[in-house]
Scaffold this motif. Structure first.
Motif, PDB file in Angstrom:
ATOM      1  N   PHE A  92     -47.240  43.195  -9.565  1.00 27.40           N
ATOM      2  CA  PHE A  92     -47.172  41.889 -10.214  1.00 27.40           C
ATOM      3  C   PHE A  92     -48.425  41.581 -11.038  1.00 27.40           C
ATOM      4  O   PHE A  92     -48.350  41.277 -12.219  1.00 27.40           O
ATOM      5  N   TRP A  93     -49.596  41.721 -10.406  1.00 26.03           N
ATOM      6  CA  TRP A  93     -50.822  41.324 -11.106  1.00 26.03           C
ATOM      7  C   TRP A  93     -51.167  42.247 -12.265  1.00 26.03           C
ATOM      8  O   TRP A  93     -51.668  41.807 -13.301  1.00 26.03           O
ATOM      9  N   ARG A  94     -50.889  43.545 -12.090  1.00 29.28           N
ATOM     10  CA  ARG A  94     -51.160  44.466 -13.210  1.00 29.28           C
ATOM     11  C   ARG A  94     -50.268  44.127 -14.400  1.00 29.28           C
ATOM     12  O   ARG A  94     -50.708  44.128 -15.542  1.00 29.28           O
ATOM     13  N   ARG A  96     -49.068  41.145 -15.030  1.00 31.22           N
ATOM     14  CA  ARG A  96     -49.496  39.856 -15.592  1.00 31.22           C
ATOM     15  C   ARG A  96     -50.772  40.001 -16.401  1.00 31.22           C
ATOM     16  O   ARG A  96     -50.990  39.293 -17.370  1.00 31.22           O
TER      17      ARG A  96
END
Lengths: 109, 158
Positions: A92-94, A96
């Motif tokens: 998810f964070w990569r 985003r």
């Protein structure tokens, strides 16, 4: 299927050692046919076909018919139900951060 | 970073350099409209300590998919931190109970601004080791499933 049922289905499909061996061989190559899978195995083609059916139902492999052959390959999303929060947010964070990079380019060229 | 973090929990860290001034990045982190364009659209966000806001994500089981956040720290152009809570105790894996903290830290870099995200507080269930290494890739996961699979197989026999 609920999340829990999906997890159970995947676990059940991989619980059988022979079936798991079949799945591992599929994972380790791009695409493979039933005949090729049978060749390197000690069980019959009929048994391999049954295992492929279970793996397909659990969403772990998908097939591509071509002429008289059917090619099997691992379904990349198949093991997703087993992912926990941490692997979820790792991806998810990569993702985003990639979005953020594009957004910053837009607002501050 | 967060010294109060329980040693049994783990954090996700993403650390990248962006060719922009900290002010620009700060704006993207603290304007509700801009957050919606790269992260998810927040509901009720204000960059003020104590502010409570939510994100709507995919529901799972008894959890409606709402992430409940509370702003914990705001140091303009340097640091923003908020609590990130959701999930439900009846779920496993995605959708399980989640009590975490998200912290963004900005610092100067030669070629722009370094943005470091730390998402901390993931509790790794003791019985979850087979699933945990998922992100290390397919082949690895299959190997680690052996243990669980063997357990299931023996249950089937009994």
């Amino acid at each position: 299927m609920t999340e829990a049922e999906t997890i159970t289905a995947v676990m059940r499909a991989l619980a059988d050692p022979t079936r798991r061996a079949v799945f591992e061989r599929i994972v380790n190559c791009d695409e493979i046919t039933v005949v090729e899978l049978t060749r390197g195995s000690s069980v019959t083609q009929g048994a391999i076909s049954q295992h492929l059916k279970s793996l397909k139902q659990a969403g772990l492999v998908c097939e591509r018919p071509e002429g008289r052959n059917v090619f099997y390959r691992a379904e990349p999303r198949g093991l997703e139900p087993l992912a926990d929060w941490m692997s979820h947010y790792g991806v998810f964070w990569r993702d985003r951060f990639a979005n953020l990079r594009n957004l910053l380019k837009d607002i501050d060229p | 970073m967060n010294k109060a973090v329980n040693p049994e929990t783990q954090a996700i860290v993403v650390d990248e350099i962006f060719p922009h001034a900290p002010q620009v990045i700060w704006k993207a982190l603290t304007s509700g409209d801009l957050i919606g364009r790269w992260l998810m659209a927040p509901s009720g966000f204000q960059p003020v300590v104590g502010n409570r806001f939510t994100f709507q994500t995919r529901p799972a089981g008894e959890w409606d998919g709402t992430i409940h956040c509370e702003v914990l720290e705001v140091v303009p152009h340097e640091r923003l931190s908020y609590a990130w809570k959701g999930g439900h105790a009846s779920n496993e894996g995605y959708g399980a109970k989640l009590e975490t903290v998200v912290t963004f830290t900005l610092s100067q870099a030669e070629t722009g601004t370094r943005l470091r995200l730390v998402h901390s507080g993931f509790v790794l269930p003791k019985n979850d080791t087979a699933y945990r290494k998922m992100s290390e890739g397919w082949k690895d996961v299959v190997r680690k499933l052996d243990v669980v699979a063997a357990e299931q197989a023996s249950q089937k026999l009994n």
